[in-house]
Design a protein around this motif. Structure first.
Motif, PDB file in Angstrom:
ATOM      1  N   ASN A 881      -6.186   2.576   3.414  1.00 20.10           N
ATOM      2  CA  ASN A 881      -5.766   2.368   2.013  1.00 20.10           C
ATOM      3  C   ASN A 881      -6.979   2.356   1.096  1.00 20.10           C
ATOM      4  OD1 ASN A 881      -6.963  -0.151   2.322  1.00 20.10           O
ATOM      5  ND2 ASN A 881      -5.020  -1.247   2.605  1.00 20.10           N
ATOM      6  N   ARG A 882      -6.727   2.123  -0.168  1.00 18.47           N
ATOM      7  CA  ARG A 882      -7.804   2.225  -1.168  1.00 18.47           C
ATOM      8  C   ARG A 882      -8.891   1.164  -0.980  1.00 18.47           C
ATOM      9  NH1 ARG A 882      -4.659   1.290  -6.660  1.00 18.47           N
ATOM     10  NH2 ARG A 882      -3.125   2.535  -5.520  1.00 18.47           N
ATOM     11  N   TRP A 883      -8.610   0.126  -0.228  1.00 16.59           N
ATOM     12  CA  TRP A 883      -9.613  -0.925   0.003  1.00 16.59           C
ATOM     13  C   TRP A 883     -10.366  -0.714   1.332  1.00 16.59           C
ATOM     14  CZ3 TRP A 883      -4.596  -2.209  -1.650  1.00 16.59           C
ATOM     15  CH2 TRP A 883      -4.505  -2.548  -2.967  1.00 16.59           C
ATOM     16  N   GLU A 885      -9.023  -0.397   4.251  1.00 14.33           N
ATOM     17  CA  GLU A 885      -8.391  -1.103   5.360  1.00 14.33           C
ATOM     18  C   GLU A 885      -7.555  -0.092   6.167  1.00 14.33           C
ATOM     19  OE1 GLU A 885      -5.608  -5.060   6.036  1.00 14.33           O
ATOM     20  OE2 GLU A 885      -5.733  -4.126   4.055  1.00 14.33           O
ATOM     21  N   ILE A 887      -4.572   1.082   8.036  1.00 12.84           N
ATOM     22  CA  ILE A 887      -3.193   0.604   8.038  1.00 12.84           C
ATOM     23  C   ILE A 887      -2.293   1.366   9.032  1.00 12.84           C
ATOM     24  CG2 ILE A 887      -3.397  -0.160   5.642  1.00 12.84           C
ATOM     25  CD1 ILE A 887      -1.835   2.326   4.841  1.00 12.84           C
ATOM     26  N   TRP A 912       3.380   8.476  10.198  1.00 13.10           N
ATOM     27  CA  TRP A 912       3.383   7.192   9.441  1.00 13.10           C
ATOM     28  C   TRP A 912       4.630   7.140   8.575  1.00 13.10           C
ATOM     29  CZ3 TRP A 912       0.648   6.211   4.291  1.00 13.10           C
ATOM     30  CH2 TRP A 912       0.725   4.854   3.934  1.00 13.10           C
ATOM     31  N   PHE A 916       3.104  -1.123   6.558  1.00 14.86           N
ATOM     32  CA  PHE A 916       1.924  -1.746   7.184  1.00 14.86           C
ATOM     33  C   PHE A 916       2.305  -3.148   7.593  1.00 14.86           C
ATOM     34  CE2 PHE A 916      -2.155  -4.203   6.668  1.00 14.86           C
ATOM     35  CZ  PHE A 916      -2.747  -3.757   7.836  1.00 14.86           C
ATOM     36  N   SER A 921       4.446  -0.259   2.083  1.00 14.13           N
ATOM     37  CA  SER A 921       3.187  -0.032   1.352  1.00 14.13           C
ATOM     38  C   SER A 921       3.511   0.492  -0.030  1.00 14.13           C
ATOM     39  CB  SER A 921       2.323   0.979   2.113  1.00 14.13           C
ATOM     40  OG  SER A 921       1.999   0.493   3.399  1.00 14.13           O
ATOM     41  N   TYR A 926      -3.581   7.565  -0.357  1.00 17.16           N
ATOM     42  CA  TYR A 926      -4.156   7.049   0.877  1.00 17.16           C
ATOM     43  C   TYR A 926      -5.033   8.150   1.515  1.00 17.16           C
ATOM     44  CZ  TYR A 926      -0.702   3.311   0.417  1.00 17.16           C
ATOM     45  OH  TYR A 926       0.039   2.274  -0.057  1.00 17.16           O
ATOM     46  N   TYR A 928      -6.555  10.063   4.954  1.00 16.05           N
ATOM     47  CA  TYR A 928      -6.257  10.300   6.369  1.00 16.05           C
ATOM     48  C   TYR A 928      -7.466  10.947   7.042  1.00 16.05           C
ATOM     49  CZ  TYR A 928      -5.479  15.163   4.870  1.00 16.05           C
ATOM     50  OH  TYR A 928      -5.638  16.417   4.341  1.00 16.05           O
TER      51      TYR A 928
END
Length: 950
Positions: A881-883, A885, A887, A912, A916, A921, A926, A928
């Motif tokens: 994800n954008r942080w 992390e 998922i 997917w 999450f 989500s 996102y 990949y």
């Protein structure tokens, strides 16, 4: 049938056979007699006899004396019967019993009641008119009786003059003339010894004994042996029959012995034929007779059967002068029966006759001196009547043999040209010869044939005493051809064709070769035409020869100085042009040689028929203009001082002028399997050559591709790339004057291309084919897989095709081609035109298709995010994800990968689902990361962003 009664019947049959064998004659015999009996039961039978009379040709059948077994006979110097008989019962030529001999059946005389079997009659070498009849008495005694015709016309008989007593049973008597031709050797055989008694002007001498070799030393229960001499007396052939208690140990053998006519000794014993019964059955096949061919080059052995219904008669031919005699089976299966063949005899007419024991027929060997099938065995050649009274069994047991006094009398016809010829072999004893053609006597044998056909020819030889013998054969006569010819007029002109007319004749010709003619015109020229038209280049008188052939022979016919050729001018002229366009101006110039009184030129158009009158000119040279197209002929006629008219001619072809309004169409332009482009167009009337033009999808003008070509097709292979460009062609025709037609229908290539859509499905497109007269009927789409042949996928009327069938295959790198099929038209005729595109192949590299958005909203459409793969063995995928992390993470192999044409659907395994840790989500972007491996072990990586949108 059991063996014991069989032996009983066989003994009875042998007894009768002993009755029937004639062994002697003082003069050449014209009668050939055989004897037999018809059996009604074991104690009741009737004897009968038949004869062939060789005074006639072919020989005629005559009945013999039915009431008495005939064993020997004597003929006088003319070949007429002097006396005959057996068992001491003898009749003179008047059918009267000779005084002193026995009546039949036996009378009270003791010497008549005794069993006296197997006789042979010979003239006394020292007393003319007296004859010795040698006989075997009681199976072991050789003695003779005397028949004397010196004082009594009917003859007299004196019995029982002993000669020799044997310790063993003896075989049938035979006699041959000695080396000096002044006496005889009387031969007889016991179990192990051959005897030869000299009989000459000194009387009967002691026997010369020849002991048999080990080949014949068998312990047999029963044997039947009778040596048969060759015509020259120097070879004896003997039959040895073995009949054992165990039938399977029985057999029949043929031996040969050399005989010395000077010393009377037998030597050089050889086994010729060996027939043994190898089957467990009460059946026996035996050799029954021997006869030599007229020239002694072959001898023939026949078989007879006892108790045998299933075995067939056989005839063997053995070569006298070849190693091991080389026996050859020339006949089998002609008859089958209880007794088979019964006797064999060489007739005075040079043919061999064979009697059948259990049916009233005689077979013949027409050419005994020829080897193998050339001897021409004919089964059942003659038939004669059995006795009238019905019988259970009938047997004709044997021909009666006489002293061998065969005299050669034979001819052979050889085809030849102009006529065949006869090769004659005739003994010096015959002082007169007569020829017969189809039973009509002819003075000159060649005068009996008038036309082609088969003729029956007979040759009669007559001795000074009046005895005659015959030889006959059917010959094929081919009449010679007759050459002849004529003509309509004996006088002709120089330089003018003289017509010869063939009038040759033949009543047949060789179908494989045919007729032929060979002419010699007397001026050094020849021809093989049947009715030639010959031009003489010089005047004069000529002799002409014709050789005519019917394929078999030739005939020559010559006429001497019969063709009279008058002097005449030699024709000839030239023209300035023979081909040209309207208007065509030509100059005609005389080129003749010799004295010309008058010129005449006639100009005519060849078509239409009949031609119009045309124009003419009487000038020797002139000019002329053709104002219309067409084919013309100019004739020159020259009149000479003798009145002869000679002729010459020239063809003129005047062609029309081409204009832009006349068009030449392209049939098709197609890409072949090698990537070259083939262009085809029809021939255009009047065109002498063509110019082909080309332009591509990147050109602004057409370029001249080929010029002055006389073909109607062209292969374009230089600087072309049909995979990436289209090519358009047009053609123009050119006349003989350089004028061009306009261009008609064009021809263009089809460029096929394609791409994979978002589902990796092959999508094909191509440019349409233009300018067929009635357009395109359909397009055929073909696909090639893994190097295999192209297979038809579908037909379509559009220029686009989506190959959805490829979704069923986990393959990549397919190749395609498209065929454009024209509608039928006057341009195509009955066969449509076809234009083939280039071959387009998709990439053979592994493919990974990654969507850029997915919508996990539960509507079952695009609810999962995963790559779509082609040629991928396995991959792993991580979502961040954008942080930053992680998922989502997955790893899939080939068995569970989303494949071509299938977007990932389903929980977990296929991609997917936008959650999450069980929570939805949020919408957004996102990142990949994908790592994949193909089937060759190569690693591919992909990374990017995916939009989640509910």
């Amino acid at each position: 049938m059991h063996l014991v009664p069989y032996i009983k019947i066989l003994s009875f049959a042998w007894l009768l056979m002993m009755f029937t064998v004639i062994k002697g004659s003082a003069q050449t015999n014209n009668y050939f007699v055989w004897d037999g009996y018809s059996q009604y039961n074991s104690n009741n039978y009737q004897e009968f006899s038949q004869a062939l009379n060789f005074k006639n040709e072919p020989p005629t059948l005559e009945k013999g004396n039915k009431m008495h077994p005939i064993e020997t006979d004597i003929c006088d110097s003319t070949g007429n019967m002097l006396f005959y008989g057996g068992w001491r019962t003898y009749f003179n030529a008047a059918q009267q019993l000779i005084p002193g001999s026995c009546a039949y059946p036996a009378t009270q005389q003791t010497y008549c009641a005794d069993h006296q079997g197997n006789n042979i009659a010979l003239p006394n070498p020292s007393i003319q008119g007296q004859y010795y009849v040698f006989e075997i008495s009681s199976g072991k005694y050789l003695q003779y009786n005397i028949i004397d015709f010196r004082n009594l016309n009917g003859g007299s008989f004196t019995a029982d003059q002993p000669v020799y007593s044997f310790k063993d049973s003896i075989s049938i008597l035979n006699a041959v003339k000695n080396e000096n031709n002044d006496g005889y050797w009387i031969t007889v055989q016991t179990f192990d010894t051959l005897y030869a008694f000299p009989f000459n002007k000194n009387g009967i001498g002691p026997p010369v004994k020849s002991y048999l070799g080990p080949l014949t030393h068998f312990t047999w229960k029963y044997t039947a042996d009778w040596p048969v001499p060759s015509h020259d007396g120097r070879l004896f052939v003997a039959i040895h029959n073995k009949i054992a208690d165990d039938v399977t140990d029985s057999g029949s053998f043929v031996y040969a012995y050399d005989f010395d006519l000077q010393t009377g000794k037998f030597n050089n014993e050889r086994l010729v034929l060996d027939y043994r019964n190898s089957q467990k059955r009460n059946e026996i096949m035996l050799f029954e007779g021997i006869a030599f061919s007229p020239n002694d080059s072959f001898f023939y052995a026949i078989t007879g059967n006892f108790n045998v219904d299933s075995l067939n008669d056989m005839v063997f031919q053995c070569g006298r002068f070849v190693k091991d005699f080389s026996p050859l089976l020339i006949q089998t299966g002609g008859h089958s029966g209880y007794y088979g063949f019964g006797g064999i005899y060489t007739g005075p007419n040079g043919k061999i006759y064979i009697i059948h024991a259990s049916e009233p027929s005689i077979s013949i060997i027409k050419y005994p001196d020829r080897q193998g099938d050339g001897c021409q065995f004919k089964s059942s050649y003659l038939h004669y009547p059995w006795p009238a009274k019905p019988a259970n069994q009938m047997y004709a047991l044997s021909f009666l043999r006489v002293l061998d006094n065969y005299h050669p009398l034979k001819f052979e016809y050889k085809q030849g040209c102009p006529n065949g010829h006869f090769i004659v072999n005739i003994d010096s004893i015959f002082k007169t010869r007569k020829w017969y053609v189809n039973n009509i006597e002819v003075g000159n044998i060649n005068s009996g044939f008038t036309k082609t056909g088969t003729y029956y020819v007979k040759l009669q030889g007559i001795t000074k005493t009046g005895y005659s013998a015959w030889y006959s054969d059917s010959i094929l006569y081919i009449a010679p051809p007759k050459a002849n010819f004529g003509y309509s007029n004996q006088t002709g002109c120089q330089w003018v064709g003289f017509q010869f007319l063939d009038s040759s004749t033949c009543d047949t010709f060789n179908q494989s070769i045919g007729k032929s003619w060979a002419w010699d015109f007397g001026d050094g020229s020849t021809s093989n035409a049947r009715n030639p038209n010959h031009i003489y280049s010089k005047s004069g008188a000529y002799s002409v020869r014709l050789i005519f052939s019917n394929g078999f022979c030739t005939d020559t016919f010559i006429k001497t100085q019969v063709v009279n050729i008058l002097p005449a001018p030699k024709p000839g002229f030239s023209v300035s042009d023979t081909v040209g366009c309207v208007p065509l101006k030509i100059d005609v110039k005389d080129g003749s040689m010799g004295s010309v009184v008058k010129w005449l030129y006639v100009i005519k158009k060849i078509h239409p028929q009949p031609p119009p009158a045309g124009d003419s000119s009487t000038l020797s040279s002139f000019g002329y203009v053709f104002s219309e197209p067409g084919q013309y002929v100019i004739h020159q006629y020259l009149t000479g001082t003798t009145g002869c008219i000679t002729e010459d001619s020239v063809m003129i072809n005047v062609t029309p002028v081409f204009t832009e309004n006349e068009k030449v169409d392209i049939d098709y332009a197609t890409v072949d399997s090698t990537g070259n482009i083939q262009i085809k167009w029809p021939g255009f009337p009047g065109a002498t050559n063509y110019s082909l033009f080309r332009y591509t999808d990147k050109d602004t003008s057409a370029a001249l591709l080929a010029t002055k070509t006389t073909d109607t097709f062209y292969s374009d292979y230089n600087n072309i790339d049909p995979n990436n460009h289209t090519y358009t062609y047009f053609v123009k025709g050119e006349d003989g004057c350089g004028h061009l037609t306009g261009s008609g229908l064009i021809g263009n290539t089809i460029k096929l291309s394609g791409f994979l859509d978002q589902n990796l499905t092959p999508s094909l497109s191509w440019n349409p084919y233009f300018k067929w007269q009635n357009g395109v009927k359909e397009y055929e789409v073909y696909r090639q897989e893994s190097g295999a042949e192209f297979k038809l996928l579908s037909t379509t009327s559009t220029a686009f095709y989506l190959d959805t069938s490829s979704m069923a295959y986990n393959t990549f790198g397919e190749c395609y081609k498209v065929l454009a099929i024209s509608n039928l038209s006057t341009q195509t005729g009955n066969n449509p035109f076809i234009s083939t595109s280039n071959i387009y192949c998709f990439s053979e590299k592994p493919q990974i298709y990654i969507p850029n958005i997915f919508t996990p909203n539960g509507d079952t459409l695009n609810d999962y995010f995963a790559p779509v793969c082609m040629g991928i063995k396995k991959y792993s995928m991580t979502i961040i994800n954008r942080w930053g992390e992680k998922i989502y993470e997955s790893s899939l192999d080939a068995g569970s990968l989303p494949q071509v044409g299938h977007i990932a659907e389903g929980p977990g395994t296929f991609g997917w689902d936008g959650t999450f840790k069980g929570l939805i989500s949020p919408n957004g972007v996102y990142v990949y990361y994908i790592k994949a491996e193909d089937y060759n072990g190569h690693v591919l990586t992909r990374q990017g962003m995916i939009m989640l949108q509910r």
